[in-house]
Design an enzyme around this catalytic site. Sequence first.
Site, PDB file in Angstrom:
ATOM      1  N   ASP A 178     -26.004  -0.691 -12.748  1.00 16.97           N
ATOM      2  CA  ASP A 178     -24.933   0.202 -12.309  1.00 16.97           C
ATOM      3  C   ASP A 178     -24.211  -0.521 -11.170  1.00 16.97           C
ATOM      4  OD1 ASP A 178     -23.371   2.107 -11.029  1.00 16.97           O
ATOM      5  OD2 ASP A 178     -24.771   3.735 -11.456  1.00 16.97           O
ATOM      6  N   GLU A 217     -31.245   4.800  -1.408  1.00 21.19           N
ATOM      7  CA  GLU A 217     -30.445   5.262  -2.537  1.00 21.19           C
ATOM      8  C   GLU A 217     -31.244   6.407  -3.122  1.00 21.19           C
ATOM      9  OE1 GLU A 217     -29.623   6.557  -5.454  1.00 21.19           O
ATOM     10  OE2 GLU A 217     -30.014   4.796  -6.696  1.00 21.19           O
ATOM     11  N   GLU A 223     -34.004  16.338  -7.903  1.00 18.50           N
ATOM     12  CA  GLU A 223     -35.159  15.546  -7.491  1.00 18.50           C
ATOM     13  C   GLU A 223     -35.434  15.641  -6.001  1.00 18.50           C
ATOM     14  OE1 GLU A 223     -36.095  11.926  -9.462  1.00 18.50           O
ATOM     15  OE2 GLU A 223     -36.711  13.630 -10.649  1.00 18.50           O
ATOM     16  N   HIS A 268     -24.334   5.548 -13.510  1.00 18.75           N
ATOM     17  CA  HIS A 268     -25.447   6.111 -14.300  1.00 18.75           C
ATOM     18  C   HIS A 268     -25.661   7.590 -13.980  1.00 18.75           C
ATOM     19  CE1 HIS A 268     -27.868   5.559 -10.678  1.00 18.75           C
ATOM     20  NE2 HIS A 268     -28.786   6.314 -11.243  1.00 18.75           N
TER      21      HIS A 268
HETATM   22  N1  SAH Z   1     -33.829   1.395  -3.679  1.00 20.70           N
HETATM   23  C1  SAH Z   1     -33.981   1.098  -5.088  1.00 20.70           C
HETATM   24  C2  SAH Z   1     -34.563   2.246  -5.895  1.00 20.70           C
HETATM   25  C3  SAH Z   1     -33.805   3.564  -5.795  1.00 20.70           C
HETATM   26  S1  SAH Z   1     -34.497   4.837  -6.836  1.00 20.70           S
HETATM   27  C4  SAH Z   1     -32.633   0.652  -5.641  1.00 20.70           C
HETATM   28  O1  SAH Z   1     -31.618   0.923  -4.993  1.00 20.70           O
HETATM   29  O2  SAH Z   1     -32.581   0.071  -6.737  1.00 20.70           O
HETATM   30  C5  SAH Z   1     -35.452   5.768  -5.705  1.00 20.70           C
HETATM   31  C6  SAH Z   1     -36.869   5.245  -5.525  1.00 20.70           C
HETATM   32  O3  SAH Z   1     -37.500   6.056  -4.549  1.00 20.70           O
HETATM   33  C7  SAH Z   1     -37.761   5.307  -6.758  1.00 20.70           C
HETATM   34  O4  SAH Z   1     -38.286   4.030  -6.998  1.00 20.70           O
HETATM   35  C8  SAH Z   1     -38.868   6.297  -6.409  1.00 20.70           C
HETATM   36  O5  SAH Z   1     -40.126   5.940  -6.949  1.00 20.70           O
HETATM   37  C9  SAH Z   1     -38.876   6.234  -4.896  1.00 20.70           C
HETATM   38  N2  SAH Z   1     -39.329   7.455  -4.202  1.00 20.70           N
HETATM   39  C10 SAH Z   1     -38.941   8.735  -4.466  1.00 20.70           C
HETATM   40  N3  SAH Z   1     -39.535   9.598  -3.615  1.00 20.70           N
HETATM   41  C11 SAH Z   1     -40.308   8.848  -2.785  1.00 20.70           C
HETATM   42  C12 SAH Z   1     -41.183   9.170  -1.689  1.00 20.70           C
HETATM   43  N4  SAH Z   1     -41.346  10.435  -1.292  1.00 20.70           N
HETATM   44  N5  SAH Z   1     -41.826   8.167  -1.080  1.00 20.70           N
HETATM   45  C13 SAH Z   1     -41.668   6.875  -1.499  1.00 20.70           C
HETATM   46  N6  SAH Z   1     -40.851   6.510  -2.524  1.00 20.70           N
HETATM   47  C14 SAH Z   1     -40.184   7.480  -3.163  1.00 20.70           C
END
Ligand code: SAH
Length: 320
Positions: A18, A111, A120, A260
Site C-alpha cells: 500500500d 500505524e 480493531e 488497502h
Molecule cells: N508498523 C507495521 C505494522 C502495522 S499493523 C507497518 O507499518 O507495516 C499493526 C501491528 O500492530 C500488527 O502487526 C499487530 O500485530 C500489532 N499490534 C496490534 N495491537 C498490538 C498490541 N496491543 N501490542 C503490540 N502489538 C500490537
Amino acid sequence: MKGLIYNYSSIRKEMLKDVVRTKTYQNVIYQNTFLFKNKVVLDVGAGTGILSFFCAKAGAKHVYAIECSHMADMAKEIVQANGFSNVITVLKGKVEEIELPVTCIDVIISEWMGYFLLFENMLNTVLYARDKWLINDGIVLPDKASLYLTAIEDAEYKEDKIEFWNDVYGFDMSCIRKQAMMEPLVDTVDQNQIVTNCQLLKTMNISKMAPGDASFTAPFKLVAERNDYIHALVAYFDVSFTKCHKMMGFSTGPRSKATHWKQTVLYLEDVLTICEGEALVGSMTVEPNKKNPRDVDIMLKYSLNGQHCQVSRTQHYKMR
Ligand code: SAH
C-alpha cells in the site's frame, strides 16, 4: 479482519505494498529528520519493523519496536540481517504488558488505523503507550485523524449484496438480508457514485485525546449535488502529521488514490430519491462494542424531507 490475519504474510505484503500508506510514513520520516535525530522512538505495533527502520535511518538514537504477533521474530531477524541491532530493539509482546528498558520516549510512531478508522481499536494501545512513556513535549505520529461521511448511488451493488437474499432460487432468505444490512461493507467506491457533499464527522487529536473520545455522536447534513438515488452512506478517514515541517498525510476517501483500507459502505434500508439541493440530515453514533471492544457499533439516524421522498429512520450496524 486485519487482526485475524496479522500473522499471515499476505496482509503484511498488502500493507507494505500500500504505497499511499507506506510512502507517506517514509516521506514523513525522511523529510523531517529533525523530529528523529538523537531521539528515543517507540514503534507501536511494529510488524516487520518497517517504520522502525525508517526512523533508525533518520538518525534516531534508539528505536523500541513492540509487536505482539509472531512477526516479532521475523522483525528481530530482519533487524540483524540489515545491521541495525545496535539501534533497533524488537520487543515481542503486547504494549499493555511489556516492560520497556527505558522510562521515557521522545517520539511514538504507529500505524494503528483500522477499517472505518476505529475497527480493531488499536488507537487505545497508542494512547496507552503515550500516557505511560511519552515525555511531556513528546510527539505522536500521526497526530490527527478525521472521519468523514458522504452518500452514494449504489443500485447495482445493493441489489447484489443485499436484495439478493429476498429471493434465492425461489426461496425467501430475507433473515440473512437483515444481517447483511447490519454489516458495513469494506469496498472501494467510484467517485462518480457520490451524490452529496462530504461531511467531516469527527477529528481526533491523538496527542491530547482521552480513550473515551473515540466514542461520539456527530451530526451530519448531506446536500445533494444532483438529482439521484441514495442507497448507502460511505465513511472514510484521513490522517495527518501536523508536526512535520510542511503538513503531510493521506486520505482514504473515494476521490483519493486507493489504499488497502478502501471505504466503508453502510447500506440504507430504503432507496432515497433525492433532488439537487435537498438535504439528508441526521447523526452518527460510534462506539466500541461493550462485549468485544475491538468491534465497533454504529448507529445512524437520518431523515429526508424531500419533494419525492420523505423518510425518517434509525439503523444499527456492527463492524466485526
Ligand atoms: N508498523 C507495521 C505494522 C502495522 S499493523 C507497518 O507499518 O507495516 C499493526 C501491528 O500492530 C500488527 O502487526 C499487530 O500485530 C500489532 N499490534 C496490534 N495491537 C498490538 C498490541 N496491543 N501490542 C503490540 N502489538 C500490537
